[in-house]
Design a protein around this motif. Sequence first.
Motif, PDB file in Angstrom:
ATOM      1  N   GLY A 190       0.793  -1.227   0.000  1.00 22.91           N
ATOM      2  CA  GLY A 190       0.000   0.000   0.000  1.00 22.91           C
ATOM      3  C   GLY A 190       0.823   1.273   0.000  1.00 22.91           C
ATOM      4  N   ALA A 191       2.047   1.205  -0.545  1.00 25.36           N
ATOM      5  CA  ALA A 191       2.895   2.407  -0.563  1.00 25.36           C
ATOM      6  C   ALA A 191       2.318   3.448  -1.522  1.00 25.36           C
ATOM      7  N   ARG A 192       2.434   4.718  -1.174  1.00 25.12           N
ATOM      8  CA  ARG A 192       1.940   5.757  -2.070  1.00 25.12           C
ATOM      9  C   ARG A 192       2.926   6.005  -3.205  1.00 25.12           C
ATOM     10  N   HIS A 193       4.211   5.851  -2.884  1.00 19.98           N
ATOM     11  CA  HIS A 193       5.246   6.045  -3.914  1.00 19.98           C
ATOM     12  C   HIS A 193       6.169   4.843  -3.976  1.00 19.98           C
ATOM     13  N   ALA A 194       6.758   4.635  -5.139  1.00 17.09           N
ATOM     14  CA  ALA A 194       7.893   3.712  -5.241  1.00 17.09           C
ATOM     15  C   ALA A 194       9.088   4.547  -5.681  1.00 17.09           C
ATOM     16  N   LEU A 195      10.226   4.293  -5.070  1.00 19.82           N
ATOM     17  CA  LEU A 195      11.447   4.975  -5.491  1.00 19.82           C
ATOM     18  C   LEU A 195      12.301   3.930  -6.189  1.00 19.82           C
ATOM     19  N   ILE A 196      12.539   4.143  -7.470  1.00 17.42           N
ATOM     20  CA  ILE A 196      13.258   3.122  -8.235  1.00 17.42           C
ATOM     21  C   ILE A 196      14.706   3.570  -8.413  1.00 17.42           C
ATOM     22  N   LEU A 197      15.622   2.792  -7.822  1.00 17.23           N
ATOM     23  CA  LEU A 197      17.046   3.135  -7.921  1.00 17.23           C
ATOM     24  C   LEU A 197      17.634   2.349  -9.085  1.00 17.23           C
ATOM     25  N   ALA A 198      18.131   3.083 -10.089  1.00 12.37           N
ATOM     26  CA  ALA A 198      18.716   2.403 -11.248  1.00 12.37           C
ATOM     27  C   ALA A 198      20.190   2.125 -10.971  1.00 12.37           C
ATOM     28  N   GLY A 199      20.764   1.200 -11.743  1.00 15.03           N
ATOM     29  CA  GLY A 199      22.167   0.825 -11.564  1.00 15.03           C
ATOM     30  C   GLY A 199      23.122   2.002 -11.766  1.00 15.03           C
ATOM     31  N   ASP A 200      22.706   2.981 -12.636  1.00  8.49           N
ATOM     32  CA  ASP A 200      23.595   4.113 -12.930  1.00  8.49           C
ATOM     33  C   ASP A 200      23.502   5.220 -11.883  1.00  8.49           C
ATOM     34  N   GLY A 201      22.798   4.983 -10.777  1.00  2.29           N
ATOM     35  CA  GLY A 201      22.730   5.976  -9.708  1.00  2.29           C
ATOM     36  C   GLY A 201      21.522   6.889  -9.817  1.00  2.29           C
ATOM     37  N   LYS A 202      20.802   6.821 -10.963  1.00  2.00           N
ATOM     38  CA  LYS A 202      19.613   7.684 -11.105  1.00  2.00           C
ATOM     39  C   LYS A 202      18.458   7.140 -10.260  1.00  2.00           C
ATOM     40  N   ALA A 203      17.582   8.033  -9.845  1.00  2.00           N
ATOM     41  CA  ALA A 203      16.439   7.615  -9.045  1.00  2.00           C
ATOM     42  C   ALA A 203      15.159   8.161  -9.647  1.00  2.00           C
ATOM     43  N   THR A 204      14.120   7.334  -9.682  1.00  2.00           N
ATOM     44  CA  THR A 204      12.825   7.743 -10.233  1.00  2.00           C
ATOM     45  C   THR A 204      11.757   7.559  -9.161  1.00  2.00           C
ATOM     46  N   LEU A 205      10.941   8.568  -8.995  1.00  2.00           N
ATOM     47  CA  LEU A 205       9.849   8.468  -8.017  1.00  2.00           C
ATOM     48  C   LEU A 205       8.551   8.224  -8.775  1.00  2.00           C
ATOM     49  N   ARG A 206       7.863   7.141  -8.417  1.00  2.00           N
ATOM     50  CA  ARG A 206       6.621   6.795  -9.128  1.00  2.00           C
ATOM     51  C   ARG A 206       5.441   6.936  -8.182  1.00  2.00           C
ATOM     52  N   ASP A 207       4.439   7.660  -8.631  1.00  2.00           N
ATOM     53  CA  ASP A 207       3.197   7.758  -7.863  1.00  2.00           C
ATOM     54  C   ASP A 207       2.407   6.473  -8.128  1.00  2.00           C
ATOM     55  N   MET A 208       2.175   5.673  -7.106  1.00  4.62           N
ATOM     56  CA  MET A 208       1.617   4.337  -7.316  1.00  4.62           C
ATOM     57  C   MET A 208       0.165   4.372  -7.792  1.00  4.62           C
ATOM     58  N   SER A 209      -0.585   5.438  -7.482  1.00  3.87           N
ATOM     59  CA  SER A 209      -1.969   5.410  -7.948  1.00  3.87           C
ATOM     60  C   SER A 209      -2.106   5.981  -9.353  1.00  3.87           C
ATOM     61  N   SER A 210      -1.364   7.048  -9.686  1.00  7.58           N
ATOM     62  CA  SER A 210      -1.516   7.610 -11.035  1.00  7.58           C
ATOM     63  C   SER A 210      -0.545   6.996 -12.044  1.00  7.58           C
ATOM     64  N   GLY A 211       0.538   6.400 -11.553  1.00 10.99           N
ATOM     65  CA  GLY A 211       1.539   5.833 -12.449  1.00 10.99           C
ATOM     66  C   GLY A 211       2.536   6.876 -12.955  1.00 10.99           C
ATOM     67  N   GLU A 212       2.327   8.121 -12.567  1.00  4.59           N
ATOM     68  CA  GLU A 212       3.206   9.223 -12.993  1.00  4.59           C
ATOM     69  C   GLU A 212       4.619   9.030 -12.423  1.00  4.59           C
TER      70      GLU A 212
END
Length: 416
Positions: free
Chosen positions: A378-400
């Motif tokens: 039930g997390a509101r966000h997912a933080l995706i850590l890529a191998g190259d050090g970049k990070a992406t924040l995903r809104d779990m309900s909108s997919g943005e």
Amino acid sequence: MPEKFKAPRGTFDVLPEQQPVRRRIVEVAQRRLEAAGYGRMDTPVFEDTDLFARGVGESTDIVQKQMFTFEDQGGRSLTLRPEATASVCRAYLEHGMQKLAQPAKLWTEGPFFRHERPQAGRYRQFTQVNAEAIGSDSPLVDAELILLAGDIIAELGVEGVRLRLGSLGTPETRAAYLDELRSYLRSHEGDLSDEVRNRIDANPLRAFDADHEGTRKVMAEAPTLLDRLDPADAEHFEQVKALLDCNGVSFDLDPTLVRGLDYYTRTVFEFECDRLGAQSGIGGGGRYDGLIELLGGQPTPACGWALGVDRIALALEPDEAQAGEKETNDGVFIVAEEVGRQRALALATELRRAGITADLDLAGRAIKGQMKQADRVGARHALILAGDGKATLRDMSSGEEREIDPATLVETLSAP
Ligand code: AMP
């Protein structure tokens, strides 16, 4: 194969998903009781056996059949508390609370133990919230306590609740009345069911609950305890009823209301919920003007109640299950490739220290599995850590999704 262990008969585990409803019951009770001047007090879960034998009453089912009693290594007889009132009164005396402004208003909450035959809503370990007001015989106390219990039950949203109200007078009035009732039943023995006739000595009040046609006719004309109260008790009861009326509380007068503890005097009451089947009592209590003296104190009037947390939780269950489905935890789930796992734990720790709900994969899942887990918790966000050090924040309900500098994470996630 070793034998599998199970929770002891009549007990149960409260699983994480079952916690919110129980927590809410205690929180609502705490807020309302403390707003009314009741202070929390906790007593031990075991006490001297004699405290309950004397306080609850030697002749009661609780003392005769239901106590978990054991001897400690020093040869003392101890008992797991079957109810709260005797313990709270013991503590009132032990701490000299009679010297404080009266009444002393106390509440407590926790597990209680009775060796009863388990069934739905009846357990050997159960949870109660208790409120006690010790040191005043004013009918205002009885009314205040009943109003508080009723308001707690109402705020929780328990449906199908009925309040039964009666008065037991003094132990002497009660004893004289029971003798009168026995004589009355004996004089109509021929019309009674066998069961009622066989229990005239042991429990004449049972006759009021009988379905048997002949017994019911006899009982319609039977004397009731409410008709036999002495003038002071009757006046006290009138005042309690009037106070409830003027506060908009509806109740059913029940001249046969008896409670399983010996110490009650004057007002007694029970809240019942018609959604619960046989074990419908969700709370009850009354006045116990003789108890403090019985435990060695000065004569001190008092009144209190207990609400059954387990049964209220059962009554609320369907609604809570629906509410639970929609719940999100407002937090962030950190999704990382194998190489990023250490960084994920460090980030989760930083977020948690900043008071943000944060979780991460601890089971070696692939990225897809981690995303699923983020959804499951039930997390509101997912933080995706890529191998190259970049990070992406995903809104779990909108997919943005948007790229984010992990250094600004606390700030971003703390923003409303
Ligand atoms: P009592 O202390 O018997 O007046 O009980 C007060 C409330 O505690 C009852 O209305 C029930 O809701 C709850 N209760 C009492 N005994 C049990 C039990 N064995 N299992 C579950 N709840 C109980």
